[in-house]
Design an enzyme around this catalytic site. Structure first.
Site, mmCIF file in Angstrom:
data_model
loop_
_atom_site.group_PDB
_atom_site.id
_atom_site.type_symbol
_atom_site.label_atom_id
_atom_site.label_comp_id
_atom_site.label_asym_id
_atom_site.label_seq_id
_atom_site.Cartn_x
_atom_site.Cartn_y
_atom_site.Cartn_z
ATOM 1 N N ASN A 28 10.798 11.902 39.676
ATOM 2 C CA ASN A 28 11.249 12.495 38.570
ATOM 3 C C ASN A 28 9.778 13.088 38.117
ATOM 4 O OD1 ASN A 28 13.836 12.002 38.110
ATOM 5 N ND2 ASN A 28 13.456 9.986 37.068
ATOM 6 N N HIS A 29 10.048 14.127 37.259
ATOM 7 C CA HIS A 29 8.840 14.987 36.752
ATOM 8 C C HIS A 29 8.988 14.554 35.158
ATOM 9 C CE1 HIS A 29 8.116 18.325 39.592
ATOM 10 N NE2 HIS A 29 8.464 17.136 40.385
ATOM 11 N N PRO A 30 7.897 14.648 34.377
ATOM 12 C CA PRO A 30 8.049 14.331 32.876
ATOM 13 C C PRO A 30 8.778 15.306 32.341
ATOM 14 C CG PRO A 30 5.988 15.554 33.622
ATOM 15 C CD PRO A 30 6.542 15.018 34.650
#
Length: 210
Positions: A88-90
């Site tokens: 996941n990315h922020p």
């Protein structure tokens, strides 16, 4: 001679006696601190057995916080894989660019929420399916080929599509409840093979008596 050998790396021998090397029992080829895998669960792929963990869950590092939990008798077809929370990315700010991963001292996003991905017993995951982070797939579910599973799947549901949705339930709520209570996957393998005809024909009354 029993049908199943829990110690096998490649559990399938073809009728001509050839060992089918593309299918592996996951528990016997994966040693990963963040994976928990039940007996007799298999995966078919073209890589080396020692590369199975990376092919199945390419973003699940050894030091991540989440786990990938796979129950017993799970069947995973070629091309399927798990995208775990570490990928996941922020998404709480104005950019999703993962700036922190480019320096060792800031690598990772310890503040991002993570959730274990869990696959129940006797789940069939079809060809080229993608399982997204934190999904919980109930026992006896079927995931159609090329599906993207982005939300939890109830026990004994058939799901498909992108995002995958419930196409139908395999059985009535009463039968599903009975099957979860029977939990045949926890039986000794000798008992399973003795009652295999009842499992294959769907004889619930006989399974209750077993």
């Amino acid at each position: 001679m029993p049908l199943l050998d829990a110690t096998a790396t490649h559990p399938i021998t073809l009728p001509d006696g050839t060992l089918y090397r593309d299918t592996v029992y996951l528990k016997n080829v994966i040693s990963h601190p963040r994976m928990e895998i039940g007996e007799y669960s298999y995966f078919t792929h073209c890589g080396k057995p020692e590369d199975t963990a990376e092919i199945l869950a390419p973003y699940l590092g050894h030091s991540v916080r989440e786990r990938l939990v796979i129950g017993k008798f799970v069947q995973i077809a070629r091309g399927s894989y798990f995208i775990t929370s570490s990928a996941n990315h922020p998404m709480t700010g104005f950019t999703t660019y993962p700036f922190r991963i480019f320096k060792p001292e800031t690598f990772g996003y310890k503040d991002l929420p993570v959730k274990d991905t869990v696959v129940g017993h006797d789940v069939w995951i079809g060809h080229d399916a993608a399982i997204m982070p934190g999904v919980q797939i109930g026992a006896g579910a079927i995931v159609a080929a090329a599906s993207v599973v982005a939300r939890d799947v109830p026990p004994y549901a058939v799901v498909g599509g992108n995002p995958a949705t419930v196409i139908r339930m395999r059985y009535s709520p009463e039968i599903i409840s009975a099957l979860l209570d029977i939990a045949w996957w926890d039986w000794p393998v000798e008992k399973i093979e003795t009652n295999l005809a009842f499992l294959e024909t769907g004889d619930l009354a006989a399974l209750k008596m077993a």
